[in-house]
Motif scaffolding. Structure first.
Motif: not given
Ligand code: ZN
Length: 455
Positions: A70-95
Protein backbone atom coordinates in the motif's frame (compact mmCIF):
# COMPACT_ATOMS: atom_id res chain seq x y z
CA UNK A 1 14.25 -28.00 -44.48
CA UNK A 2 13.21 -29.23 -41.01
CA UNK A 3 10.78 -32.11 -40.73
CA UNK A 4 8.55 -32.73 -37.71
CA UNK A 5 6.53 -35.82 -36.97
CA UNK A 6 3.63 -35.08 -34.61
CA UNK A 7 1.47 -37.58 -32.75
CA UNK A 8 -1.42 -35.06 -32.63
CA UNK A 9 -1.75 -31.67 -34.26
CA UNK A 10 -4.30 -28.87 -34.53
CA UNK A 11 -4.76 -28.08 -38.24
CA UNK A 12 -7.29 -25.99 -40.18
CA UNK A 13 -9.14 -29.29 -40.75
CA UNK A 14 -9.28 -29.95 -37.03
CA UNK A 15 -7.25 -32.40 -34.97
CA UNK A 16 -5.12 -34.87 -36.91
CA UNK A 17 -3.01 -37.79 -35.72
CA UNK A 18 0.40 -38.82 -37.04
CA UNK A 19 1.28 -36.06 -39.42
CA UNK A 20 4.44 -34.72 -40.99
CA UNK A 21 5.11 -30.98 -41.09
CA UNK A 22 7.96 -29.59 -43.14
CA UNK A 23 9.43 -26.16 -42.44
CA UNK A 24 11.24 -24.53 -45.34
CA UNK A 25 14.45 -22.54 -45.20
CA UNK A 26 12.28 -19.40 -45.58
CA UNK A 27 10.71 -20.08 -42.16
CA UNK A 28 7.35 -20.99 -43.66
CA UNK A 29 5.45 -24.24 -43.46
CA UNK A 30 6.19 -26.10 -46.68
CA UNK A 31 4.06 -29.21 -46.31
CA UNK A 32 1.49 -30.76 -43.94
CA UNK A 33 0.73 -34.38 -44.73
CA UNK A 34 -0.17 -37.76 -43.28
CA UNK A 35 2.89 -39.58 -41.92
CA UNK A 36 4.34 -41.20 -45.02
CA UNK A 37 7.51 -42.47 -43.37
CA UNK A 38 9.57 -39.39 -44.27
CA UNK A 39 12.53 -39.30 -41.89
CA UNK A 40 11.88 -36.59 -39.27
CA UNK A 41 14.31 -34.30 -37.47
CA UNK A 42 11.99 -34.14 -34.46
CA UNK A 43 9.25 -36.46 -33.24
CA UNK A 44 6.90 -34.45 -31.05
CA UNK A 45 3.75 -34.96 -29.00
CA UNK A 46 1.10 -32.28 -29.47
CA UNK A 47 1.84 -29.75 -32.19
CA UNK A 48 0.00 -26.41 -32.21
CA UNK A 49 0.35 -23.12 -34.05
CA UNK A 50 1.91 -20.67 -31.59
CA UNK A 51 0.07 -17.39 -31.02
CA UNK A 52 1.43 -13.85 -30.79
CA UNK A 53 1.75 -11.94 -27.56
CA UNK A 54 -0.20 -8.91 -28.74
CA UNK A 55 0.74 -6.28 -26.15
CA UNK A 56 3.86 -5.73 -24.07
CA UNK A 57 5.86 -2.97 -22.42
CA UNK A 58 9.04 -4.98 -21.88
CA UNK A 59 10.73 -2.71 -19.35
CA UNK A 60 7.85 -3.10 -16.87
CA UNK A 61 8.95 -6.74 -16.34
CA UNK A 62 11.65 -5.43 -14.02
CA UNK A 63 8.96 -4.09 -11.63
CA UNK A 64 7.14 -7.41 -11.28
CA UNK A 65 6.45 -8.17 -7.63
CA UNK A 66 7.64 -4.74 -6.45
CA UNK A 67 4.32 -2.88 -6.42
CA UNK A 68 2.17 -4.95 -4.10
CA UNK A 69 2.37 -2.76 -0.97
CA UNK A 70 0.00 0.00 0.00
CA UNK A 71 1.25 3.48 -0.85
CA UNK A 72 0.42 6.77 0.88
CA UNK A 73 -2.75 7.23 -1.19
CA UNK A 74 -5.87 6.12 0.66
CA UNK A 75 -6.80 3.84 -2.22
CA UNK A 76 -4.19 2.13 -4.35
CA UNK A 77 -5.16 2.07 -7.99
CA UNK A 78 -3.91 2.01 -11.53
CA UNK A 79 -2.97 5.66 -11.09
CA UNK A 80 -0.83 5.11 -7.96
CA UNK A 81 0.82 2.15 -9.72
CA UNK A 82 1.58 4.45 -12.65
CA UNK A 83 3.39 6.89 -10.35
CA UNK A 84 5.62 4.08 -9.12
CA UNK A 85 6.25 2.98 -12.70
CA UNK A 86 7.30 6.50 -13.69
CA UNK A 87 9.73 6.67 -10.74
CA UNK A 88 11.22 3.34 -11.69
CA UNK A 89 11.80 4.08 -15.31
CA UNK A 90 13.88 7.17 -14.49
CA UNK A 91 16.68 4.74 -13.69
CA UNK A 92 16.55 2.70 -16.87
CA UNK A 93 19.45 2.88 -19.33
CA UNK A 94 19.54 1.45 -22.86
CA UNK A 95 21.67 -1.42 -21.51
CA UNK A 96 18.99 -2.24 -18.93
CA UNK A 97 16.29 -2.11 -21.58
CA UNK A 98 18.15 -4.52 -23.85
CA UNK A 99 18.72 -7.04 -21.05
CA UNK A 100 15.12 -6.81 -19.85
CA UNK A 101 13.66 -7.09 -23.36
CA UNK A 102 15.74 -10.18 -24.14
CA UNK A 103 14.57 -11.79 -20.90
CA UNK A 104 10.94 -10.91 -21.60
CA UNK A 105 11.15 -12.32 -25.12
CA UNK A 106 12.78 -15.49 -23.81
CA UNK A 107 9.97 -15.92 -21.28
CA UNK A 108 7.39 -15.32 -24.01
CA UNK A 109 8.94 -18.02 -26.18
CA UNK A 110 9.12 -20.45 -23.27
CA UNK A 111 5.43 -19.76 -22.62
CA UNK A 112 4.54 -20.69 -26.20
CA UNK A 113 4.27 -17.25 -27.79
CA UNK A 114 6.13 -16.95 -31.12
CA UNK A 115 5.80 -13.17 -31.49
CA UNK A 116 6.30 -10.12 -29.30
CA UNK A 117 4.16 -7.13 -30.28
CA UNK A 118 6.05 -4.43 -28.42
CA UNK A 119 4.13 -1.23 -27.64
CA UNK A 120 7.27 0.82 -27.29
CA UNK A 121 7.12 4.23 -25.64
CA UNK A 122 10.30 4.58 -23.58
CA UNK A 123 12.19 6.62 -26.16
CA UNK A 124 14.36 9.30 -24.53
CA UNK A 125 16.98 9.90 -21.86
CA UNK A 126 15.92 10.65 -18.29
CA UNK A 127 14.81 14.28 -18.36
CA UNK A 128 13.39 13.89 -21.85
CA UNK A 129 16.35 14.71 -24.11
CA UNK A 130 16.39 12.38 -27.12
CA UNK A 131 19.39 10.11 -27.53
CA UNK A 132 21.78 10.97 -30.39
CA UNK A 133 20.01 8.24 -32.31
CA UNK A 134 16.34 8.96 -31.59
CA UNK A 135 15.67 5.22 -31.99
CA UNK A 136 18.39 4.16 -29.52
CA UNK A 137 15.84 2.24 -27.46
CA UNK A 138 14.35 0.61 -30.57
CA UNK A 139 17.90 -0.47 -31.46
CA UNK A 140 18.13 -2.12 -28.04
CA UNK A 141 14.88 -3.97 -28.53
CA UNK A 142 16.12 -5.08 -31.95
CA UNK A 143 19.37 -6.32 -30.36
CA UNK A 144 17.33 -8.26 -27.78
CA UNK A 145 15.28 -9.76 -30.60
CA UNK A 146 18.39 -10.84 -32.49
CA UNK A 147 19.40 -12.76 -29.36
CA UNK A 148 16.01 -14.23 -28.41
CA UNK A 149 14.90 -15.17 -31.93
CA UNK A 150 11.28 -14.19 -31.28
CA UNK A 151 9.23 -12.63 -34.06
CA UNK A 152 9.04 -8.90 -33.43
CA UNK A 153 6.30 -6.46 -34.33
CA UNK A 154 7.59 -3.14 -33.05
CA UNK A 155 5.04 -0.40 -32.49
CA UNK A 156 6.78 2.91 -31.80
CA UNK A 157 4.37 4.89 -29.64
CA UNK A 158 3.41 8.52 -30.18
CA UNK A 159 2.84 10.16 -26.81
CA UNK A 160 2.43 13.91 -26.92
CA UNK A 161 0.30 15.23 -24.06
CA UNK A 162 -0.25 14.62 -20.37
CA UNK A 163 -4.03 14.46 -20.79
CA UNK A 164 -6.99 15.29 -23.02
CA UNK A 165 -6.66 18.98 -22.16
CA UNK A 166 -3.25 18.91 -23.90
CA UNK A 167 -1.35 19.72 -20.75
CA UNK A 168 2.41 19.20 -21.11
CA UNK A 169 3.83 15.85 -20.11
CA UNK A 170 4.56 15.43 -16.42
CA UNK A 171 8.09 14.75 -15.16
CA UNK A 172 7.43 11.01 -15.19
CA UNK A 173 6.33 11.09 -18.83
CA UNK A 174 9.08 13.15 -20.43
CA UNK A 175 10.98 10.07 -21.65
CA UNK A 176 7.99 9.18 -23.86
CA UNK A 177 7.10 12.48 -25.48
CA UNK A 178 7.43 13.62 -29.06
CA UNK A 179 5.70 16.19 -31.22
CA UNK A 180 4.40 14.82 -34.52
CA UNK A 181 7.50 15.78 -36.54
CA UNK A 182 9.92 14.31 -34.02
CA UNK A 183 7.80 11.19 -33.91
CA UNK A 184 7.93 10.81 -37.70
CA UNK A 185 11.75 11.01 -37.49
CA UNK A 186 11.80 8.52 -34.63
CA UNK A 187 9.58 6.17 -36.59
CA UNK A 188 11.87 6.32 -39.63
CA UNK A 189 14.90 5.68 -37.40
CA UNK A 190 13.06 2.72 -35.87
CA UNK A 191 12.64 1.22 -39.34
CA UNK A 192 16.42 1.45 -39.77
CA UNK A 193 16.90 -0.17 -36.35
CA UNK A 194 14.96 -3.22 -37.54
CA UNK A 195 16.70 -3.53 -40.90
CA UNK A 196 19.07 -6.32 -39.85
CA UNK A 197 16.36 -8.51 -38.29
CA UNK A 198 14.74 -11.40 -40.19
CA UNK A 199 12.09 -10.89 -42.85
CA UNK A 200 9.17 -11.70 -40.51
CA UNK A 201 9.88 -8.53 -38.46
CA UNK A 202 7.10 -5.95 -38.67
CA UNK A 203 6.93 -2.24 -37.94
CA UNK A 204 3.61 -0.67 -37.03
CA UNK A 205 2.58 2.41 -35.15
CA UNK A 206 0.76 3.13 -31.92
CA UNK A 207 -0.79 6.36 -30.72
CA UNK A 208 -0.67 5.80 -26.97
CA UNK A 209 -4.30 6.68 -26.23
CA UNK A 210 -6.87 9.41 -26.73
CA UNK A 211 -5.46 10.95 -23.53
CA UNK A 212 -1.97 11.36 -24.94
CA UNK A 213 -2.41 12.12 -28.65
CA UNK A 214 -4.31 14.89 -30.42
CA UNK A 215 -7.24 13.26 -32.22
CA UNK A 216 -6.47 15.17 -35.41
CA UNK A 217 -3.00 13.55 -35.47
CA UNK A 218 -4.37 10.01 -35.74
CA UNK A 219 -4.92 9.78 -39.52
CA UNK A 220 -1.36 11.05 -40.14
CA UNK A 221 0.04 8.41 -37.81
CA UNK A 222 -1.70 5.70 -39.78
CA UNK A 223 0.16 6.79 -42.91
CA UNK A 224 3.57 6.23 -41.23
CA UNK A 225 2.98 2.46 -41.38
CA UNK A 226 0.02 1.99 -43.72
CA UNK A 227 0.48 -1.79 -43.89
CA UNK A 228 1.71 -2.31 -40.34
CA UNK A 229 -0.40 -2.92 -37.28
CA UNK A 230 -2.08 0.12 -35.67
CA UNK A 231 -2.66 -0.23 -31.93
CA UNK A 232 -4.02 2.13 -29.30
CA UNK A 233 -4.93 1.79 -25.62
CA UNK A 234 -8.70 2.25 -25.35
CA UNK A 235 -11.14 2.47 -22.46
CA UNK A 236 -9.01 0.86 -19.77
CA UNK A 237 -10.02 2.98 -16.79
CA UNK A 238 -13.21 4.76 -15.75
CA UNK A 239 -11.35 8.02 -15.12
CA UNK A 240 -9.96 7.84 -18.65
CA UNK A 241 -13.44 7.37 -20.13
CA UNK A 242 -14.70 10.40 -18.21
CA UNK A 243 -11.74 12.53 -19.25
CA UNK A 244 -12.22 11.69 -22.93
CA UNK A 245 -15.95 12.30 -22.70
CA UNK A 246 -15.42 15.72 -21.12
CA UNK A 247 -12.84 16.74 -23.74
CA UNK A 248 -14.25 15.20 -26.93
CA UNK A 249 -17.93 15.00 -26.08
CA UNK A 250 -17.97 11.26 -26.62
CA UNK A 251 -16.82 8.18 -24.77
CA UNK A 252 -13.59 6.72 -26.25
CA UNK A 253 -15.25 3.85 -28.11
CA UNK A 254 -17.98 6.13 -29.48
CA UNK A 255 -15.31 8.56 -30.66
CA UNK A 256 -13.23 5.83 -32.33
CA UNK A 257 -16.27 4.40 -34.10
CA UNK A 258 -17.27 7.81 -35.43
CA UNK A 259 -13.84 9.11 -36.42
CA UNK A 260 -11.37 6.31 -37.14
CA UNK A 261 -13.30 3.84 -39.30
CA UNK A 262 -11.62 0.94 -37.48
CA UNK A 263 -11.30 -2.39 -39.26
CA UNK A 264 -8.90 -5.26 -39.84
CA UNK A 265 -5.66 -3.39 -39.28
CA UNK A 266 -6.68 -2.02 -35.87
CA UNK A 267 -6.10 -3.41 -32.41
CA UNK A 268 -7.56 -1.73 -29.35
CA UNK A 269 -5.88 -2.60 -26.09
CA UNK A 270 -7.87 -3.37 -22.91
CA UNK A 271 -11.46 -2.39 -23.78
CA UNK A 272 -12.41 -3.07 -20.17
CA UNK A 273 -14.74 -0.04 -19.90
CA UNK A 274 -17.29 -0.45 -22.67
CA UNK A 275 -21.08 -0.32 -22.60
CA UNK A 276 -22.97 -3.22 -24.22
CA UNK A 277 -23.79 -1.23 -27.39
CA UNK A 278 -20.13 -0.14 -27.64
CA UNK A 279 -18.98 -3.73 -27.26
CA UNK A 280 -21.27 -4.93 -30.03
CA UNK A 281 -20.47 -2.07 -32.41
CA UNK A 282 -16.70 -2.29 -32.00
CA UNK A 283 -16.78 -6.10 -32.32
CA UNK A 284 -18.52 -5.83 -35.67
CA UNK A 285 -15.76 -3.64 -37.17
CA UNK A 286 -13.26 -6.53 -37.41
CA UNK A 287 -10.79 -4.77 -35.11
CA UNK A 288 -9.02 -6.92 -32.52
CA UNK A 289 -9.55 -6.46 -28.80
CA UNK A 290 -6.07 -6.81 -27.32
CA UNK A 291 -6.75 -8.19 -23.86
CA UNK A 292 -4.25 -8.49 -21.04
CA UNK A 293 -6.22 -10.38 -18.40
CA UNK A 294 -3.37 -10.89 -15.92
CA UNK A 295 -2.31 -7.24 -15.98
CA UNK A 296 -5.93 -6.06 -16.04
CA UNK A 297 -6.46 -8.15 -12.88
CA UNK A 298 -3.27 -6.83 -11.33
CA UNK A 299 -4.23 -3.21 -12.00
CA UNK A 300 -7.91 -3.57 -11.19
CA UNK A 301 -8.93 -2.38 -14.65
CA UNK A 302 -12.26 -4.17 -14.80
CA UNK A 303 -13.68 -7.10 -16.73
CA UNK A 304 -13.88 -7.23 -20.51
CA UNK A 305 -17.28 -8.34 -21.79
CA UNK A 306 -15.99 -11.37 -23.64
CA UNK A 307 -19.33 -13.08 -24.04
CA UNK A 308 -21.03 -10.16 -25.74
CA UNK A 309 -17.90 -9.47 -27.81
CA UNK A 310 -17.74 -13.04 -29.14
CA UNK A 311 -21.47 -13.19 -29.76
CA UNK A 312 -21.07 -10.16 -32.04
CA UNK A 313 -18.23 -11.90 -33.92
CA UNK A 314 -15.46 -9.96 -32.18
CA UNK A 315 -11.81 -10.93 -32.61
CA UNK A 316 -9.43 -11.05 -29.70
CA UNK A 317 -5.79 -11.50 -28.82
CA UNK A 318 -3.95 -11.64 -25.52
CA UNK A 319 -0.84 -9.84 -24.37
CA UNK A 320 1.20 -9.68 -21.20
CA UNK A 321 1.25 -5.85 -21.01
CA UNK A 322 3.03 -5.06 -17.71
CA UNK A 323 4.74 -8.46 -17.86
CA UNK A 324 4.11 -9.00 -14.16
CA UNK A 325 3.71 -12.61 -15.26
CA UNK A 326 4.29 -14.02 -18.72
CA UNK A 327 2.06 -17.06 -19.04
CA UNK A 328 -0.04 -17.85 -22.09
CA UNK A 329 -2.19 -20.54 -20.46
CA UNK A 330 -2.84 -18.27 -17.50
CA UNK A 331 -3.90 -15.31 -19.67
CA UNK A 332 -6.51 -17.51 -21.32
CA UNK A 333 -7.64 -19.03 -18.02
CA UNK A 334 -7.91 -15.61 -16.38
CA UNK A 335 -10.00 -14.30 -19.27
CA UNK A 336 -12.44 -17.19 -18.97
CA UNK A 337 -12.53 -17.12 -15.17
CA UNK A 338 -13.27 -13.37 -15.16
CA UNK A 339 -16.44 -14.10 -17.16
CA UNK A 340 -17.43 -16.94 -14.80
CA UNK A 341 -16.86 -14.86 -11.66
CA UNK A 342 -18.88 -11.96 -13.02
CA UNK A 343 -21.78 -14.09 -14.27
CA UNK A 344 -21.58 -16.98 -11.77
CA UNK A 345 -21.41 -19.38 -14.70
CA UNK A 346 -19.19 -22.10 -16.16
CA UNK A 347 -17.72 -22.71 -19.62
CA UNK A 348 -18.62 -19.10 -20.35
CA UNK A 349 -16.91 -18.74 -23.73
CA UNK A 350 -17.54 -22.31 -24.93
CA UNK A 351 -20.07 -22.99 -27.69
CA UNK A 352 -22.21 -26.00 -28.50
CA UNK A 353 -19.52 -27.10 -30.98
CA UNK A 354 -16.25 -26.31 -29.23
CA UNK A 355 -14.86 -26.43 -25.69
CA UNK A 356 -13.70 -23.37 -23.78
CA UNK A 357 -10.03 -24.15 -24.39
CA UNK A 358 -10.53 -24.62 -28.12
CA UNK A 359 -12.53 -21.40 -28.48
CA UNK A 360 -9.93 -19.39 -26.57
CA UNK A 361 -6.93 -20.87 -28.32
CA UNK A 362 -8.40 -20.59 -31.81
CA UNK A 363 -9.43 -17.00 -31.10
CA UNK A 364 -5.96 -15.86 -30.05
CA UNK A 365 -4.31 -17.66 -32.96
CA UNK A 366 -6.40 -15.70 -35.44
CA UNK A 367 -6.60 -12.45 -33.49
CA UNK A 368 -2.92 -12.56 -32.51
CA UNK A 369 -1.85 -12.99 -36.13
CA UNK A 370 -4.03 -10.05 -37.11
CA UNK A 371 -2.77 -7.88 -34.25
CA UNK A 372 0.85 -8.65 -35.15
CA UNK A 373 0.29 -8.19 -38.89
CA UNK A 374 1.84 -11.62 -39.27
CA UNK A 375 1.00 -14.36 -41.73
CA UNK A 376 0.66 -17.10 -39.17
CA UNK A 377 -1.82 -18.72 -36.80
CA UNK A 378 -2.48 -21.96 -38.69
CA UNK A 379 -0.67 -25.20 -39.45
CA UNK A 380 -0.98 -24.70 -43.18
CA UNK A 381 1.46 -24.51 -46.11
CA UNK A 382 2.65 -20.97 -46.77
CA UNK A 383 2.11 -19.68 -43.25
CA UNK A 384 5.07 -18.67 -41.13
CA UNK A 385 6.15 -21.59 -38.99
CA UNK A 386 5.19 -20.26 -35.56
CA UNK A 387 4.76 -23.56 -33.75
CA UNK A 388 4.74 -24.95 -30.26
CA UNK A 389 4.73 -28.43 -28.83
CA UNK A 390 3.00 -29.57 -25.65
CA UNK A 391 4.39 -32.56 -23.82
CA UNK A 392 2.18 -35.49 -24.82
CA UNK A 393 3.55 -37.53 -21.90
CA UNK A 394 2.61 -34.96 -19.25
CA UNK A 395 0.43 -36.51 -16.56
CA UNK A 396 -2.46 -34.18 -17.45
CA UNK A 397 -2.16 -34.70 -21.22
CA UNK A 398 -1.24 -38.36 -21.69
CA UNK A 399 -4.06 -40.41 -23.18
CA UNK A 400 -6.18 -37.34 -23.95
CA UNK A 401 -7.04 -36.05 -27.36
CA UNK A 402 -8.65 -33.27 -29.33
CA UNK A 403 -9.98 -30.18 -27.64
CA UNK A 404 -9.55 -31.82 -24.22
CA UNK A 405 -5.81 -31.30 -24.69
CA UNK A 406 -6.31 -27.54 -24.86
CA UNK A 407 -8.72 -27.58 -21.91
CA UNK A 408 -6.20 -29.58 -19.87
CA UNK A 409 -3.32 -27.28 -20.81
CA UNK A 410 -5.25 -24.07 -20.05
CA UNK A 411 -7.24 -25.09 -16.98
CA UNK A 412 -5.27 -27.90 -15.33
CA UNK A 413 -1.76 -27.19 -16.55
CA UNK A 414 0.59 -24.35 -17.21
CA UNK A 415 3.38 -23.35 -19.54
CA UNK A 416 5.74 -25.99 -18.15
CA UNK A 417 3.90 -28.26 -20.58
CA UNK A 418 5.48 -26.32 -23.47
CA UNK A 419 8.47 -28.30 -24.78
CA UNK A 420 9.44 -26.83 -28.17
CA UNK A 421 8.80 -23.50 -29.87
CA UNK A 422 9.64 -22.28 -33.36
CA UNK A 423 9.23 -18.66 -34.43
CA UNK A 424 9.16 -18.32 -38.23
CA UNK A 425 11.05 -21.61 -38.33
CA UNK A 426 13.68 -20.58 -35.74
CA UNK A 427 13.83 -23.36 -33.16
CA UNK A 428 14.34 -21.26 -30.02
CA UNK A 429 12.87 -23.41 -27.23
CA UNK A 430 14.19 -26.95 -27.00
CA UNK A 431 13.10 -29.41 -24.38
CA UNK A 432 11.38 -26.70 -22.35
CA UNK A 433 14.17 -24.11 -22.26
CA UNK A 434 15.29 -21.27 -24.50
CA UNK A 435 18.55 -22.05 -26.28
CA UNK A 436 20.24 -18.94 -24.82
CA UNK A 437 18.58 -19.14 -21.41
CA UNK A 438 21.82 -18.97 -19.39
CA UNK A 439 23.30 -15.92 -21.08
CA UNK A 440 20.00 -14.02 -21.23
CA UNK A 441 19.21 -14.75 -17.58
CA UNK A 442 22.70 -13.76 -16.42
CA UNK A 443 22.41 -10.39 -18.21
CA UNK A 444 18.96 -9.85 -16.71
CA UNK A 445 20.26 -10.64 -13.21
CA UNK A 446 23.02 -8.08 -13.66
CA UNK A 447 20.50 -5.46 -14.78
CA UNK A 448 18.24 -6.20 -11.82
CA UNK A 449 21.13 -6.03 -9.35
CA UNK A 450 22.03 -2.67 -10.82
CA UNK A 451 18.44 -1.43 -10.48
CA UNK A 452 17.94 -2.71 -6.94
CA UNK A 453 16.43 -0.13 -4.65
CA UNK A 454 14.82 1.82 -7.49
CA UNK A 455 11.34 1.22 -6.05
ZN1 ZN B 1 -0.31 -1.21 -22.21
Amino acid sequence: MTTLRAAQALTPDGWRRNIIVEIGADGRIARVAADDGTPADHSVGILLPAPANAHSHAFQRAMAGLTERRGPDPRDSFWTWRKLMYRFLDRLTPEHVEAIAAFVQMEMLEAGYATNVEFHYLHHQPGGTPYDNPAEMAERIAAATAQSGIGLALLPVHYQFGGCDRRPLGPGQCRFGTDPDAFAALHAASARALAALPADTRLGVAPHSLRAVAPEALPGLRTLAPKGPFHMHLAEQQAEVEEVQAALGQRPVEWVLDHLAPGDGFTFIHCTQMTPPETEALARTGAVAGLCPITESSLGDGIFDGIRWRAAGGRLAVGSDSNIRIALSEELRTLEYSQRLRDRSRAALATAEASTGRILYAAVLEGGAQAAGRDTGALAPGRRADLMVLDGDHVDLAGREGDTLLDSYIFAGDDRMVREVWSAGRHMVRDGAHVAREAITAAYRRAMANLRGAL
